[in-house]
Every structure is written in structure tokens, then in C-alpha cells.
Design a protein around this motif. Structure first.
Motif, short mmCIF file in Angstrom:
data_model
loop_
_atom_site.label_atom_id
_atom_site.label_comp_id
_atom_site.label_asym_id
_atom_site.label_seq_id
_atom_site.Cartn_x
_atom_site.Cartn_y
_atom_site.Cartn_z
N LEU A 177 -3.90 55.54 77.79
CA LEU A 177 -4.48 56.81 78.19
C LEU A 177 -3.36 57.85 78.18
N ASP A 178 -3.73 59.11 77.97
CA ASP A 178 -2.75 60.19 78.11
C ASP A 178 -2.65 60.57 79.58
N PHE A 179 -1.43 60.61 80.12
CA PHE A 179 -1.23 61.04 81.50
C PHE A 179 0.20 61.48 81.71
N ALA A 180 0.36 62.72 82.20
CA ALA A 180 1.70 63.26 82.44
C ALA A 180 1.87 63.67 83.90
N GLY A 181 1.01 63.14 84.76
CA GLY A 181 1.14 63.42 86.19
C GLY A 181 2.30 62.66 86.81
N ASN A 182 2.36 62.69 88.15
CA ASN A 182 3.51 62.13 88.86
C ASN A 182 3.52 60.60 88.90
N SER A 183 2.40 60.02 89.34
CA SER A 183 2.41 58.58 89.59
C SER A 183 1.01 58.00 89.47
N VAL A 184 0.95 56.68 89.39
CA VAL A 184 -0.31 55.93 89.32
C VAL A 184 -0.25 54.82 90.35
N GLY A 185 -1.33 54.66 91.13
CA GLY A 185 -1.37 53.61 92.15
C GLY A 185 -1.73 52.25 91.58
N SER A 186 -2.90 52.15 90.97
CA SER A 186 -3.35 50.87 90.41
C SER A 186 -4.34 51.14 89.29
N VAL A 187 -4.55 50.11 88.45
CA VAL A 187 -5.49 50.22 87.33
C VAL A 187 -6.36 48.97 87.30
N TYR A 188 -7.65 49.18 87.14
CA TYR A 188 -8.59 48.06 87.00
C TYR A 188 -9.39 48.25 85.72
N VAL A 189 -9.61 47.15 85.01
CA VAL A 189 -10.45 47.16 83.82
C VAL A 189 -11.59 46.18 84.04
N ASN A 190 -12.82 46.67 83.95
CA ASN A 190 -14.00 45.86 84.23
C ASN A 190 -13.91 45.18 85.59
N GLY A 191 -13.34 45.89 86.57
CA GLY A 191 -13.28 45.39 87.93
C GLY A 191 -12.14 44.44 88.21
N LYS A 192 -11.33 44.15 87.22
CA LYS A 192 -10.21 43.22 87.39
C LYS A 192 -8.89 43.97 87.27
N ALA A 193 -7.93 43.62 88.10
CA ALA A 193 -6.63 44.29 88.08
C ALA A 193 -5.98 44.14 86.71
N ALA A 194 -5.43 45.25 86.22
CA ALA A 194 -4.74 45.27 84.93
C ALA A 194 -3.29 45.67 85.14
N THR A 195 -2.44 45.21 84.28
CA THR A 195 -1.05 45.65 84.35
C THR A 195 -0.92 46.97 83.60
N PHE A 196 0.06 47.78 84.02
CA PHE A 196 0.23 49.07 83.37
C PHE A 196 1.69 49.48 83.42
N SER A 197 2.04 50.38 82.52
CA SER A 197 3.39 50.94 82.49
C SER A 197 3.29 52.38 82.01
N ARG A 198 4.36 53.14 82.19
CA ARG A 198 4.42 54.53 81.73
C ARG A 198 5.44 54.63 80.60
N SER A 199 5.08 55.35 79.57
CA SER A 199 5.99 55.60 78.45
C SER A 199 5.80 57.05 78.02
N GLY A 200 6.69 57.92 78.48
CA GLY A 200 6.50 59.34 78.21
C GLY A 200 5.20 59.81 78.84
N GLU A 201 4.32 60.39 78.05
CA GLU A 201 3.02 60.85 78.54
C GLU A 201 1.92 59.84 78.26
N GLU A 202 2.31 58.59 78.01
CA GLU A 202 1.35 57.52 77.76
C GLU A 202 1.26 56.59 78.97
N LEU A 203 0.05 56.29 79.39
CA LEU A 203 -0.21 55.25 80.38
C LEU A 203 -0.70 54.04 79.61
N VAL A 204 0.11 53.00 79.57
CA VAL A 204 -0.16 51.82 78.75
C VAL A 204 -0.80 50.75 79.63
N ILE A 205 -2.00 50.31 79.27
CA ILE A 205 -2.81 49.43 80.11
C ILE A 205 -3.07 48.12 79.38
N THR A 206 -2.79 47.02 80.06
CA THR A 206 -3.07 45.69 79.50
C THR A 206 -4.10 44.99 80.39
#
Length: 520
Positions: A95-124
Motif C-alpha cells: 500500500l502507499d503510505f507516507a504517514g508517521n507510523s502503523v500499529g498493526s495489519v490484518y489480512v482476512n482477519g489474520k495478523a500479517a507481517t509488515f514493513s516500511r520502505s520509503g512511502e511503501e507499506l509492504v504487507i505479507t
């Protein structure tokens, strides 16, 4: 969008798995191992290669924003649930995101791992997302801090003395919230804005409900027509909402700072007549409501945020013969740019050329053209643009191929505004007024709620006119030299030079139009 210069107006690792995750997060056995790959970081737009993301198509956003205190400069927090359909077997996506921080990410109700790379929020996600299937992703507790409207580049999430607004064109809505931030991927929106009681929350779309509890007020809005993220509007602060009489069923509401309402609201009332004006020319208004949002600032631009065009008090302080055509420019964008969005940012002439066309037409029809532009009539104006056209192409690139995007004004340059309108003038000369009017109506009807390309426009123009216009329009839109003007064999193009280009642009870029502010 509109710009002002010197007081003249001119947005991977393949994996195999034995399970398939459905939209509701249920687990279904897979018949065989499936190869899944990451979605691309960016859609490959020529001007903004990393804008948007590949591997999925968004269908809806449920965006929830919280403003903890009555402080426009504060950091806000929120969450967003995005419904989408995978267009490939996805092992991860961005996802595109250039805000300050992210708390958590869920995909289909299940916790997903994530990282930040520049203005990219990378979700696994915990399991791959199968091609053709829907999924949903929730980003919780993200935070973002607005930039001041008095800063050198007040774009994206912007704070004024009265509150905050969103000015995300072309690539800064993701400064506030995670999204697939490209006009090629439009979606519907539900937006909830929670503010301290006494403040007002407003957003694009139709107001659904407002609730108050514990000293906070939450207002919920629904944009049921597809919207590009760069056009989303979210307002929070000490504003008032003023409802006007509907126009052919279209609800009209204006949003202005409470302390300036008496001064600003009377200037916006012309929008009702303007809506009737535009509807008569291009057909049914594409959304449920419309209105003007005015902030106390000097942004240097106006912006066609969907259903609620953004202006500043500097522009609203201009005389009616300047302000009113610009308001038509932004209103015209609701058809040309909002409802029919550009498929790539090289297609932005479709937005700006059309909006400039109707801006000028309105000035002529209201008998203020000479006072507004300095030219006696549209023919005289377009003759001046034509004479300067080679200069503009040399400086900024062809109409449908801006040279670059180092600055937003490299994309939103005079040649997509005045040059884009000149292409429409040439096309009208070529096919006649009757077929041109039919084309305009058919363009916004055929591609309503969609994203369309320059080649789509050329194909439709050829169909409506009954002639192959591809060679003609390709020369006008992509050529480095300006073609002959139909019906005006005596019109001549001046030779290009840097000095003459600047002088020419200053001559015919309409006063105070869509912004090219001095600081840009």
C-alpha cells in the motif's frame, strides 16, 4: 486543479501453500500447490512509477479518522479497511503510505507481517491470496501529522488555523491514510471523522449519520461512486456546513470556517446556476452532491476534490469575473477528471484541457471573457495559444506527454491547461460543433466512474465523428511541433525560445487559474 503565478492562475519470493484464504478468512483446502508472487511496488506510471501498487484492485475503503483535540496541527490516528480483489496469486502486496507510523495489519482477519520502505507499506499475509478472489486488509492505529498551510508546499494533509483538509492531487493522499494511490484504481468510500464536540467532520460523499458520545462527535459519509484516492476530501475543524436548495436532485452544501461564514458563503451561491450550466452542456451530474470548501489560507491553487471542491480565501477574495470561471473549472472536473479519471498521469490533459475549455466557455457566455482573459473572444485567445504552442511543447513536452514530474508543476503545466484546451478547439474545428458536443457528452457517459486513456478518447472521437482521427489527434497530442489549425490557415506558430515561452505563458494563462504558485 488550478495554479497561480504572480497573481495569474494558470495530483519476492514465490511461495507454495496448501490452503486458500477466502474473503471471510475461512480456510479451504487447495487441490495443488500454487505459485504466488509479490505484487509490484508501483503501477509503472511513466511520470510516477511507484505510485499505486500491482497485484490487486481495490473495491472499497472504510476509513476511520480520529482528531483527539481541537488542535489543527496535532497528529491524528486512524484505521482503514480496504476491500480488494487479487489480480494474481499474491504472496505479498504494498500500500502507499507516507504517514508517521502503523500499529498493526490484518489480512482476512489474520495478523500479517509488515514493513516500511520509503512511502511503501509492504504487507505479507499469513497465506497467499488467490487470483480472482476478494480479500480485505485492515491497517490499525496509523498516525499522520499535517503540514501547515503556510509551509512552502502545502499539499496532502494540510492544517489551517481552523482545522485540517486534504489536498492530495496527484500523489499525497497517502500522506494521511494507506491506499492504492493512483487514479487507475478507483473505489467507493465510507469515511468516518471523529472530532471533539464543537468541531465539524466532513468528507466526500453523502452524509449518513452523526453521533455524539463522551465529548466527541463522529460523522459518517459515503461516496458510493468510484473515487480516486487523490480526490478524497476529509475536513475536520471549526467549520460550518451550509445546505442550499438542490439542483435537479443534486444536493448542494458548502463548508467554510465558522468565523468567516458571513463573508464567504454569499460568494459560493453561484455554484447552483453553474451546476445547471454544466449539466445543460455535458449531461447529468455524475455524483449525488456538490459544494465548495473554503479554507483560510493562500494555497495558490484550487482543487477538484470529489463532490466538494477546495478553494482558499485568497482566491475567494478575487472579483466575481475571476472567481466564477475558476469555480466552473473545478465544477467541470467533477465530470472530467473525477468521474472520468486519467488512466495514467500523462493523460492529465483530459482533466485540465476540458476544465479550461468550460472555464473559458463560461466566461464567454457570461460576457466577462475580455475582462477575465484580456482577449476579445475565444478565437483571439486560442490564436494566441496557437502562436505559442511550439514554445510550450519545447518547454514542457507535448500535450499528452509532459516531460517529467520533478515538480508537480512539471505535470500540471501550461501546456496541459491552455494546450489541452487548444487541442479541443482544433478538434471542434475539425469535426464541427454538433459532433464535438455529442463527443463531450458521450465521453463522460461511456467512461462514467472509470479511468480512461488518451487513446480511449481518440477512439471515441473517431467513432462519434465517423472519421479516423488517430493521425490528426496523435499529431496534436504527441507531436513536438504544432499542426496546422483547421479553418485558420492564416494562423502561424512562433519560434521557441526560453524567454519567449515565459512571456507567452504569462500572456495567455488565465488570471488566477489552477495553480502554479510562486513557491512551486
Amino acid at each position: 486543479m488550478s495554479k497561480i503565478i504572480n497573481g495569474r492562475l494558470t495530483g519476492a519470493l514465490a511461495v507454495s501453500t496448501a490452503v486458500l484464504v477466502g474473503v471471510a478468512g475461512s480456510i479451504t483446502p487447495a487441490s495443488a500447490a500454487v505459485s504466488a508472487t509479490p505484487g509490484s511496488a508501483g503501477l509503472g506510471d511513466r511520470l510516477y512509477p511507484l505510485l499505486g501498487n500491482g497485484g490487486y484492485d481495490v473495491t472499497n475503503y472504510n476509513l476511520r479518522l480520529n482528531h483527539p483535540a481541537k488542535n489543527p496541527a496535532q497528529t491524528v490516528n486512524g484505521s482503514v479497511t480496504i476491500s480488494a480483489k487479487a489480480t494474481q496469486n499474491l504472496s505479498r502486496f504494498n500500500l502507499d503510505f507516507a504517514g508517521n507510523s502503523v500499529g498493526s495489519v490484518y489480512v482476512n482477519g489474520k495478523a500479517a507481517t509488515f514493513s516500511r520502505s520509503g512511502e511503501e507499506l509492504v504487507i505479507t499475509p499469513s497465506a497467499y491470496l488467490p487470483k480472482g478472489k476478494g480479500f480485505w486488509v485492515t491497517v490499525n492505529n496509523f498516525t499522520a501529522t499535517p503540514v501547515s498551510a503556510t509551509s512552502g508546499a502545502p499539499e496532502g494533509f494540510v492544517a489551517t488555523k481552523d482545522g485540517t483538509v486534504l489536498a492530495g492531487q496527484p500523489d499525497t493522499s497517502h500522506n494521511l491514510f494507506p491506499s492504492n494511490d493512483h487514479p487507475r484504481d478507483k473505489a467507493t468510500y465510507t469515511i468516518s471523522v471523529t472530532v471533539p464536540s464543537g468541531w465539524k467532520g466532513v468528507a466526500s460523499g453523502r452524509h449518513l449519520k452523526t453521533t455524539t458520545a463522551g465529548g466527541y462527535t463522529t460523522s459518517v459519509y459515503r461516496e458510493a461512486k468510484p473515487m480516486a484516492s487523490e480526490l478524497a476530501q476529509v475536513v475536520a475543524g471549526d467549520f460550518v456546513v451550509y445546505n442550499r436548495k438542490a439542483v435537479d436532485g443534486v444536493q448542494i452544501r458548502d463548508v467554510v470556517p465558522r468565523r468567516l461564514s458571513g463573508k464567504l458563503l454569499p460568494k459560493a451561491k453561484v455554484e447552483r446556476a453553474q451546476l445547471a450550466y454544466m449539466t445543460k452542456r455535458v449531461g447529468k451530474y455524475p455524483f449525488e452532491n456538490y459544494g465548495s470548501l473554503v479554507i483560510d489560507a493562500n494555497l495558490g491553487f484550487a482543487l477538484e476534490t470529489q463532490t466538494l471542491s477546495l478553494y482558499d480565501t485568497s482566491l475567494f477574495g478575487a472579483p466575481a469575473h475571476v472567481l466564477n470561471p475558476i469555480m466552473v473549472h473545478e465544477l467541470a472536473h467533477q465530470w472530467f477528471g473525477d468521474s472520468v479519471a486519467p488512466k495514467s498521469w500523462s493523460d492529465v490533459w483530459q482533466n485540465e484541457g476540458h476544465a479550461t475549455w468550460y472555464e473559458l466557455l463560461y466566461a464567454a457566455d457570461t460576457k466577462t471573457f475580455k475582462k477575465y482573459t484580456g482577449f476579445a473572444n475565444p478565437d483571439a485567445y486560442f490564436k494566441a495559444v496557437y502562436q505559442s504552442s511550439d514554445m510550450l511543447r519545447a518547454e514542457y513536452g507535448p500535450v499528452a506527454r509532459p516531460k517529467g514530474s520533478a515538480s508537480v508543476w512539471d505535470v500540471f503545466n501550461p501546456n496541459v491547461y491552455a494546450g489541452g484546451a487548444l487541442v479541443l478547439y482544433a478538434l471542434k474545428q475539425k469535426i464541427g460543433a454538433k459532433k464535438f458536443a455529442k463527443l463531450e457528452r458521450e465521453w463522460v457517459r461511456k467512461y462514467r466512474g472509470k479511468s480512461a486513456s488518451t487513446q480511449d478518447f481518440i477512439a471515441l472521437a473517431s467513432k462519434v465523428s465517423g472519421q479516423n482521427l488517430k493521425p490528426f489527434l496523435n499529431r496534436w497530442l504527441y507531436g513536438t511541433k504544432t499542426p496546422a489549425m483547421p479553418g485558420h490557415s492564416n494562423w502561424k506558430v512562433a519560434s521557441a525560445s526560453a524567454a519567449s515561452t515565459a512571456a507567452a505563458a504569462d500572456t495567455f494563462i488565465v488570471p488566477l487559474r489552477e495553480h502554479m504558485a510562486d513557491h512551486h
